[in-house]
Design an enzyme around this catalytic site. Sequence first.
Site, short mmCIF file in Angstrom:
data_model
loop_
_atom_site.label_atom_id
_atom_site.label_comp_id
_atom_site.label_asym_id
_atom_site.label_seq_id
_atom_site.Cartn_x
_atom_site.Cartn_y
_atom_site.Cartn_z
CE LYS A 264 -3.03 2.68 3.06
NZ LYS A 264 -3.64 2.74 4.41
CE LYS A 276 -6.06 9.29 7.72
NZ LYS A 276 -6.53 8.21 8.58
CD GLU A 348 -6.56 5.49 2.46
OE1 GLU A 348 -5.43 5.11 2.82
OE2 GLU A 348 -7.44 5.79 3.29
NE ARG A 350 -10.63 -0.95 4.12
CZ ARG A 350 -11.13 -1.07 5.37
NH1 ARG A 350 -12.29 -1.65 5.56
NH2 ARG A 350 -10.45 -0.62 6.40
#
Length: 498
Positions: A264, A276, A348, A350
């Site tokens: 990732k 966030k 995000e 995944r």
Amino acid sequence: MEFEIVTGSVESLETDCLIVGVAPEGELAPSAQQIDAAASGYLKEVIGDLQGKAGEALLLHKVPGISATRVLLMGLGKADERNDRNQLKIIKSALSNLKAIRCKSAVIALDGLESSDDDLYRQLRHNTEWASAELYQYDATKSKKADPLSLESIGFLLSQDNAELGEFSISDGSAIANGVDTARELGNLPGNVCTPNYLAEQAIALAEECDELTTTILEEDEMDKLGMHSLLSVGKGSSEPSKLIVMEYQGAAADVKPHVLVGKGITFDTGGISLKPGGKMDEMKFDMCGAASVMGTMEALTELGLDLNVVAIIAAAENMPAGNASKPGDIVTTMSGQTVEILNTDAEGRLVLCDALTYAERFEPETVVDVATLTGACIVALGHHATGLLTNDDDLAADLLVSSEFAADKAWRLPLWDEYQEQLDSNFADIANIGGPAAGTVTAACFLSRFTKKYRWAHLDIAGVAWNSNGKAKGATGRCVPLLCQHLISQVDESPEE
């Protein structure tokens, strides 16, 4: 830094600093006893209050009867406490003292008593890796560069019979240490420097240095043609184009199935529209540490020269809020054809990994391991000590757990039961990208598992171990490069040709 194996009598070694061991109650390790005998009992006289605790140190100058300029007495700890943690504490203390006295050379002569490990290869490899880690300095974005290290070489004293094995150990340890340094450096760079394009450039540069390695970069238009609309959805709100970085290492025959590592590479994660909180958002530059660990492993692999084929796939994107960014409730079609309802744009990782995992199918892999700073829930479950491991393949789980123990890069297996899959049900798509607050690490892996049906697969969630947050220790750790390297080494060790 040069690591080397030295042999001969300890009292005649010419070095700026000789490190010997002291156990509790003033008991001298064998090499320390030889020094003491050559110095007519000098060590016994000056030990004083040194209790022999692990990492406790006393520096001596001009010890009579020996060739070394200095002697560093190093506490070994109690015999029944000499584990990996004890060994790490000793190496950290040794390097801290060596840096403080600014010597050019040192020899570690602890007689293997820094741990109870009877595997000399493993012990020396760890000594090399951990000593190297203590010498790492980040200064890439500072106007004043770090002072050059005065320490040029570290030797390990061994008998002549063990010298060849020792050389092999430090060679592997140095390769892994270099991979860890690369992962740390990439992780520590700010998001305005380490962009998806920067990661691609580093992958290309590494391939240019190694004949066995080739790098291919898939641009957004190519990913669009392949149907990677899940991956592309993450970077829509960013001015930085997303990249799929594919690195292929061929150390075996072309028809040998490769082991695939998927990383990732979210080079900065604002959370997107599901923004966030502002506190500690700077640390979201570390959201590409999965990609960094995969790239660091590939660098180590070029030095290890293992006889196997390995493919690294890095899904690189920047997750930003903008007018064209993905919105909660949007539905995207993955490369596999499955549709995903994006309930939270901050889930995000995944979304980029699922398309990368589908892309991995074309390599007909022997195994696939993905690495990601995927869920805060993993920190709740395991803290900052262990990587979360999830897989439906018991043999692969066992291999990774054994590798994690050997590498002292710990992982812990979490369940991946079918019961959790129901949390990902969506009224509007084949699958939702979040499964609610319960078992967040497990449901994230459940999401990924739907894209891995055609091969043996495991997921490593490194959210709790990829970086340190506090004080002078703040920065990327380079985990889980040691685990991944040992996983690959074990594939060669267990191959039918061996």
